[in-house]
Design an enzyme around this catalytic site. Structure first.
Site, PDB file in Angstrom:
ATOM      1  N   LYS A 219      42.493  44.555  46.358  1.00  0.00           N
ATOM      2  CA  LYS A 219      41.540  44.777  45.270  1.00  0.00           C
ATOM      3  C   LYS A 219      41.611  46.202  44.715  1.00  0.00           C
ATOM      4  O   LYS A 219      42.226  47.080  45.301  1.00  0.00           O
ATOM      5  CB  LYS A 219      40.113  44.423  45.732  1.00  0.00           C
ATOM      6  CG  LYS A 219      39.908  42.890  45.798  1.00  0.00           C
ATOM      7  CD  LYS A 219      38.493  42.499  46.131  1.00  0.00           C
ATOM      8  CE  LYS A 219      38.353  40.970  46.146  1.00  0.00           C
ATOM      9  NZ  LYS A 219      37.030  40.532  46.608  1.00  0.00           N
ATOM     10  N   ARG A 253      39.188  37.800  54.496  1.00  0.00           N
ATOM     11  CA  ARG A 253      39.909  37.001  53.492  1.00  0.00           C
ATOM     12  C   ARG A 253      41.058  37.834  52.931  1.00  0.00           C
ATOM     13  O   ARG A 253      40.815  38.870  52.320  1.00  0.00           O
ATOM     14  CB  ARG A 253      38.924  36.597  52.383  1.00  0.00           C
ATOM     15  CG  ARG A 253      39.513  35.763  51.269  1.00  0.00           C
ATOM     16  CD  ARG A 253      38.457  35.485  50.201  1.00  0.00           C
ATOM     17  NE  ARG A 253      38.974  34.686  49.109  1.00  0.00           N
ATOM     18  CZ  ARG A 253      39.610  35.173  48.066  1.00  0.00           C
ATOM     19  NH1 ARG A 253      39.805  36.460  47.955  1.00  0.00           N
ATOM     20  NH2 ARG A 253      40.044  34.360  47.116  1.00  0.00           N
TER      21      ARG A 253
HETATM   22  C1  8Y4 Z   1      44.398  41.443  43.500  1.00  0.00           C
HETATM   23  C2  8Y4 Z   1      44.291  40.200  44.021  1.00  0.00           C
HETATM   24  C3  8Y4 Z   1      43.280  42.065  42.990  1.00  0.00           C
HETATM   25  C4  8Y4 Z   1      43.067  39.551  44.052  1.00  0.00           C
HETATM   26  C5  8Y4 Z   1      42.058  41.422  42.994  1.00  0.00           C
HETATM   27  C6  8Y4 Z   1      41.947  40.159  43.539  1.00  0.00           C
HETATM   28  C7  8Y4 Z   1      36.330  37.085  47.202  1.00  0.00           C
HETATM   29  C8  8Y4 Z   1      36.211  35.692  47.129  1.00  0.00           C
HETATM   30  C9  8Y4 Z   1      37.580  36.397  45.586  1.00  0.00           C
HETATM   31  C10 8Y4 Z   1      35.576  37.782  48.182  1.00  0.00           C
HETATM   32  C11 8Y4 Z   1      34.733  35.635  48.878  1.00  0.00           C
HETATM   33  C12 8Y4 Z   1      40.222  38.586  44.316  1.00  0.00           C
HETATM   34  C13 8Y4 Z   1      37.162  33.894  45.678  1.00  0.00           C
HETATM   35  C14 8Y4 Z   1      38.936  38.036  43.805  1.00  0.00           C
HETATM   36  N1  8Y4 Z   1      37.199  37.504  46.242  1.00  0.00           N
HETATM   37  N2  8Y4 Z   1      35.420  34.961  47.957  1.00  0.00           N
HETATM   38  N3  8Y4 Z   1      37.001  35.266  46.118  1.00  0.00           N
HETATM   39  N4  8Y4 Z   1      34.784  37.003  49.002  1.00  0.00           N
HETATM   40  N5  8Y4 Z   1      33.933  34.967  49.719  1.00  0.00           N
HETATM   41  N6  8Y4 Z   1      40.732  39.547  43.488  1.00  0.00           N
HETATM   42  O1  8Y4 Z   1      35.573  39.016  48.301  1.00  0.00           O
HETATM   43  O2  8Y4 Z   1      40.752  38.212  45.314  1.00  0.00           O
HETATM   44  S1  8Y4 Z   1      38.658  36.321  44.229  1.00  0.00           S
END
Ligand code: 8Y4
Length: 274
Positions: A219, A253
């Protein structure tokens, strides 16, 4: 915690592997090729140490377009069916839509992971009826605009107040406390400072008495701090997973399961001596 297929003990942290089933602009395979690719990725993550596989068909990245109900179902349900039949991983469905929750659980999903904490129409009723564990996540604003002007009085206190309100709403809807997992929602309507304040405050979230899931993998709290593109965030992701495991997070996660499993094993070794 009791899942439909088995019990998971949270005395040590577990890894949730992220399986994205949003179509990427390069792969132009049909539905079956997409499902096979998802299954192969899921099997690899299980072999690398994932207890949970989180399957989502809606992009919650800032600025991402909304996904229709049918599109989300078409992406998620075939993947859940394929993975249910081929692994004993616990499938988590990352959705906010009541109908996707219902059909996903019918297809074999054992955990509802909702970044909107069951606030969408019908979601809390469907989750109660489905009788599976739910992860309630904090988000300020909506995915499209949440990073524009995040504001808190005290980010950890404000997140805890919100999560407790959602716990209470779940109790009123007949979802038992034994079915709840809480998540501070790193990156969801939070500045860089907010995200690190919230990591510093993770012990307070843990003290609420529920299993806690954290998602920091790749992130912007890594990218902005270190000036790294998304594909250069592995070291930062492992550092954050190590800290979260050390602090007592129950589910982490991540995209990079093997590397995170190694980091968690080292934390576990040290904790066994403490
Ligand atoms: C690069 C890759 C940069 C991915 C940003 C991202 C969470 C979640 C997401 C979390 C829970 C993400 C579905 C966002 N984040 N579910 N989901 N907790 N419970 N962004 O932090 O991965 S998606």
């Amino acid at each position: 915690m009791q899942f439909s297929s088995r019990t998971v003990s949270f005395t040590q942290p577990h890894i949730m592997g992220i399986l994205n089933v949003t179509p990427d602009s390069f792969s132009d395979g049909g539905k079956h090729m997409q499902t096979e690719r998802a299954l192969r990725h899921a099997l690899a993550m299980v072999q690398q140490g994932a207890t949970f596989i989180d399957i989502g068909g809606e992009s919650t990245r800032p600025g991402a377009p909304d996904v229709s109900l049918q599109e989300e179902l078409d992406r998620v349900i075939p993947a859940i069916e394929a993975i249910t039949n081929e692994t004993n991983a616990i499938i988590s469905v990352d959705t906010s839509k009541a109908q996707v929750m219902q059909e996903a659980v019918a297809a074999g999903a054992e955990l509802i992971n909702d970044v909107r904490a069951l606030q969408e129409p019908g979601a809390i009723e469907v989750a109660a009826k489905a009788d599976v564990p739910v992860c309630l996540m904090h988000m300020q604003g909506q995915p499209r605009t949440m990073q524009q002007t995040p504001h808190y009085q005290d980010v950890t206190q404000d997140v805890m107040t919100f999560l407790q309100q959602r716990v209470d709403a779940c109790q009123n809807a007949g979802i038992g406390a034994d079915k709840l997992i809480l998540d501070p929602g790193y990156g969801f309507g939070k500045t860089l400072e907010h995200n690190y304040q919230l990591l510093n405050g993770l012990s307070h979230i843990l003290n609420m008495g529920y299993p806690v899931l954290v998602g920091m993998s790749r992130k912007s709290m890594i990218g902005q701090l270190l000036n790294r593109a998304v594909n250069e965030r592995l070291a930062g992701s492992i550092a954050l997973a190590t800290i979260a495991a050390q602090m007592g997070a129950h589910i982490i996660r991540v995209h990079d399961v093997q590397e995170t499993a190694d980091a968690v094993a080292i934390v576990n070794k040290l904790k066994a001596l403490q």
